[in-house]
Design a protein around this motif. Structure first.
Motif, PDB file in Angstrom:
ATOM      1  N   GLY A  83       0.847  -1.190   0.000  1.00 35.49           N
ATOM      2  CA  GLY A  83       0.000   0.000   0.000  1.00 35.49           C
ATOM      3  C   GLY A  83       0.878   1.235   0.000  1.00 35.49           C
ATOM      4  O   GLY A  83       2.091   1.162  -0.219  1.00 35.49           O
ATOM      5  N   VAL A  84       0.278   2.365   0.259  1.00 35.08           N
ATOM      6  CA  VAL A  84       1.012   3.628   0.278  1.00 35.08           C
ATOM      7  C   VAL A  84       1.187   4.078   1.722  1.00 35.08           C
ATOM      8  O   VAL A  84       0.229   4.086   2.501  1.00 35.08           O
ATOM      9  CB  VAL A  84       0.288   4.723  -0.531  1.00 35.08           C
ATOM     10  N   TYR A  85       2.408   4.459   2.061  1.00 39.40           N
ATOM     11  CA  TYR A  85       2.722   4.955   3.390  1.00 39.40           C
ATOM     12  C   TYR A  85       2.916   6.467   3.319  1.00 39.40           C
ATOM     13  O   TYR A  85       3.733   6.968   2.545  1.00 39.40           O
ATOM     14  CB  TYR A  85       3.971   4.265   3.941  1.00 39.40           C
ATOM     15  N   GLY A  96      -3.481  23.376  12.775  1.00 37.73           N
ATOM     16  CA  GLY A  96      -3.833  21.987  12.987  1.00 37.73           C
ATOM     17  C   GLY A  96      -3.896  21.169  11.719  1.00 37.73           C
ATOM     18  O   GLY A  96      -4.029  19.953  11.781  1.00 37.73           O
ATOM     19  N   ARG A  97      -3.825  21.810  10.538  1.00 38.63           N
ATOM     20  CA  ARG A  97      -3.889  21.027   9.315  1.00 38.63           C
ATOM     21  C   ARG A  97      -2.660  20.143   9.192  1.00 38.63           C
ATOM     22  O   ARG A  97      -1.547  20.537   9.524  1.00 38.63           O
ATOM     23  CB  ARG A  97      -3.973  21.938   8.085  1.00 38.63           C
ATOM     24  N   LEU A  98      -2.879  18.952   8.668  1.00 38.52           N
ATOM     25  CA  LEU A  98      -1.783  18.046   8.352  1.00 38.52           C
ATOM     26  C   LEU A  98      -1.287  18.336   6.940  1.00 38.52           C
ATOM     27  O   LEU A  98      -2.092  18.443   6.006  1.00 38.52           O
ATOM     28  CB  LEU A  98      -2.255  16.590   8.427  1.00 38.52           C
ATOM     29  N   TYR A  99       0.045  18.456   6.801  1.00 43.84           N
ATOM     30  CA  TYR A  99       0.675  18.553   5.484  1.00 43.84           C
ATOM     31  C   TYR A  99       1.253  17.169   5.178  1.00 43.84           C
ATOM     32  O   TYR A  99       2.065  16.648   5.943  1.00 43.84           O
ATOM     33  CB  TYR A  99       1.790  19.597   5.481  1.00 43.84           C
ATOM     34  N   PHE A 100       0.820  16.620   4.043  1.00 47.34           N
ATOM     35  CA  PHE A 100       1.221  15.272   3.672  1.00 47.34           C
ATOM     36  C   PHE A 100       2.342  15.288   2.652  1.00 47.34           C
ATOM     37  O   PHE A 100       2.413  16.181   1.792  1.00 47.34           O
ATOM     38  CB  PHE A 100       0.032  14.518   3.041  1.00 47.34           C
ATOM     39  N   GLY A 101       3.190  14.255   2.709  1.00 48.52           N
ATOM     40  CA  GLY A 101       4.104  13.992   1.617  1.00 48.52           C
ATOM     41  C   GLY A 101       3.359  13.282   0.491  1.00 48.52           C
ATOM     42  O   GLY A 101       2.145  13.029   0.587  1.00 48.52           O
ATOM     43  N   ARG A 102       4.092  12.917  -0.561  1.00 47.57           N
ATOM     44  CA  ARG A 102       3.469  12.236  -1.697  1.00 47.57           C
ATOM     45  C   ARG A 102       3.386  10.727  -1.492  1.00 47.57           C
ATOM     46  O   ARG A 102       2.799  10.014  -2.291  1.00 47.57           O
ATOM     47  CB  ARG A 102       4.229  12.546  -2.977  1.00 47.57           C
ATOM     48  N   GLY A 103       3.990  10.264  -0.383  1.00 51.72           N
ATOM     49  CA  GLY A 103       3.850   8.856  -0.060  1.00 51.72           C
ATOM     50  C   GLY A 103       4.928   7.965  -0.643  1.00 51.72           C
ATOM     51  O   GLY A 103       5.632   8.329  -1.588  1.00 51.72           O
ATOM     52  N   THR A 104       5.066   6.783  -0.059  1.00 54.84           N
ATOM     53  CA  THR A 104       5.920   5.708  -0.575  1.00 54.84           C
ATOM     54  C   THR A 104       5.012   4.539  -0.917  1.00 54.84           C
ATOM     55  O   THR A 104       4.292   4.041  -0.046  1.00 54.84           O
ATOM     56  CB  THR A 104       6.966   5.266   0.459  1.00 54.84           C
ATOM     57  N   GLN A 105       5.038   4.131  -2.184  1.00 52.88           N
ATOM     58  CA  GLN A 105       4.252   2.974  -2.615  1.00 52.88           C
ATOM     59  C   GLN A 105       5.049   1.711  -2.361  1.00 52.88           C
ATOM     60  O   GLN A 105       6.092   1.487  -2.979  1.00 52.88           O
ATOM     61  CB  GLN A 105       3.925   3.095  -4.107  1.00 52.88           C
ATOM     62  N   LEU A 106       4.573   0.894  -1.431  1.00 52.06           N
ATOM     63  CA  LEU A 106       5.254  -0.351  -1.075  1.00 52.06           C
ATOM     64  C   LEU A 106       4.512  -1.536  -1.674  1.00 52.06           C
ATOM     65  O   LEU A 106       3.308  -1.668  -1.504  1.00 52.06           O
ATOM     66  CB  LEU A 106       5.334  -0.500   0.444  1.00 52.06           C
ATOM     67  N   THR A 107       5.255  -2.379  -2.354  1.00 56.32           N
ATOM     68  CA  THR A 107       4.713  -3.633  -2.886  1.00 56.32           C
ATOM     69  C   THR A 107       5.539  -4.776  -2.325  1.00 56.32           C
ATOM     70  O   THR A 107       6.753  -4.796  -2.477  1.00 56.32           O
ATOM     71  CB  THR A 107       4.765  -3.665  -4.418  1.00 56.32           C
ATOM     72  N   VAL A 108       4.860  -5.700  -1.660  1.00 59.26           N
ATOM     73  CA  VAL A 108       5.521  -6.871  -1.092  1.00 59.26           C
ATOM     74  C   VAL A 108       5.040  -8.108  -1.840  1.00 59.26           C
ATOM     75  O   VAL A 108       3.841  -8.400  -1.874  1.00 59.26           O
ATOM     76  CB  VAL A 108       5.222  -7.011   0.414  1.00 59.26           C
ATOM     77  N   TRP A 109       5.988  -8.831  -2.450  1.00 61.01           N
ATOM     78  CA  TRP A 109       5.674 -10.040  -3.206  1.00 61.01           C
ATOM     79  C   TRP A 109       5.872 -11.268  -2.347  1.00 61.01           C
ATOM     80  O   TRP A 109       6.784 -11.310  -1.524  1.00 61.01           O
ATOM     81  CB  TRP A 109       6.573 -10.135  -4.448  1.00 61.01           C
ATOM     82  N   PRO A 110       5.024 -12.285  -2.549  1.00 64.88           N
ATOM     83  CA  PRO A 110       5.183 -13.509  -1.752  1.00 64.88           C
ATOM     84  C   PRO A 110       6.417 -14.290  -2.168  1.00 64.88           C
ATOM     85  O   PRO A 110       6.970 -14.085  -3.238  1.00 64.88           O
ATOM     86  CB  PRO A 110       3.898 -14.296  -2.062  1.00 64.88           C
TER      87      PRO A 110
END
Lengths: 110, 122
Positions: A83-85, A96-110
């Motif tokens: 998912g995205v972190y 009080g507003r949250l400023y977000f980054g653009r996220g890290t897309q994590l993919t875990v393969w079995p």
């Protein structure tokens, strides 16, 4: 507003591997949160960590406020960790507003 | 404890139509936030309420967006008329306490998010 940069933007792992996600922010903060956004779009709270170190199971986080960065560690990753972190901060002079980054897309393969 | 509730979960409308989203925060949470998340980006604040008063609406496109929290509990966000670029996920969040007052100490409250409403404007 405060700038939040996350790295890496994408991360692909095999199940069982460890990883470190980084969040840099441009100004002093009074609040820092890490979220996991699942494939259905729900933002799940992982850590509320304006400073110091916290651990929750296989996840841990460290924020060094004086150096303006935070790290999220994921150990023994599982496919359900995919998912995205997001890192998000509340600046010292904001209402009080949250400023977000653009996220890290994590993919875990079995 | 029940989380933040939102409805509907999905909505498809044509441009120039109107749409409304509803949010019910966690019980006892005084502060309510509406965020917009465009695909591939992090959420961005649209408006912030403390009880039934607006604290921050500086990023709300007021020519087409409006929001209210009349009784200090649940809230409605409306778009009228919608544009193609309004296609996004609309997230509602709540936190326990009031925001920082000018010159005052910064309160330390965690924000909790609802499941979001995915809007598609065609």
């Amino acid at each position: 507003g405060i700038q939040v940069e996350q790295s890496p933007p994408d991360l692909i792992l095999q199940e069982g591997a460890n990883s470190t996600l980084r969040c840099n922010f441009s100004d002093s903060v009074n609040n820092l949160q890490w979220f996991h956004q699942n494939p259905w779009g729900q933002l799940i709270n992982l850590f509320y960590i304006p400073s110091g170190t916290k651990q929750n199971g296989r996840l841990s986080a460290t924020t060094v406020a004086t150096e303006r960065y935070s790290l999220l560690y994921i150990s023994s990753s599982q496919t359900t960790d995919s998912g995205v972190y997001f890192c998000a901060v509340v600046g010292g002079s904001t209402l009080g507003r949250l400023y977000f980054g653009r996220g890290t897309q994590l993919t875990v393969w079995p | 404890e029940a989380g933040v509730a939102q409805s509907p979960r999905y909505k498809i409308i044509e441009k120039r139509q109107s749409v409304a989203f509803w949010c019910n925060p966690i019980s006892g949470h005084a502060t309510l936030y509406w965020y917009q998340q465009i695909l591939g980006q992090g959420p961005k604040l649209l408006i912030q309420f403390q009880n039934n008063g607006v604290v921050d609406d500086s990023q709300l496109p007021k020519d087409r967006f409006s929001a209210e929290r009349l009784k200090g509990v649940d809230s409605t966000l409306k778009i009228q008329p919608a544009k193609l670029e309004d296609s996004a996920v609309y997230l509602c969040a709540s936190s326990f306490g009031p925001p920082q007052l000018a010159g005052g100490p910064m309160p330390v409250y965690e924000q909790y998010f609802g499941p979001g409403t995915r809007l598609t404007v065609t």
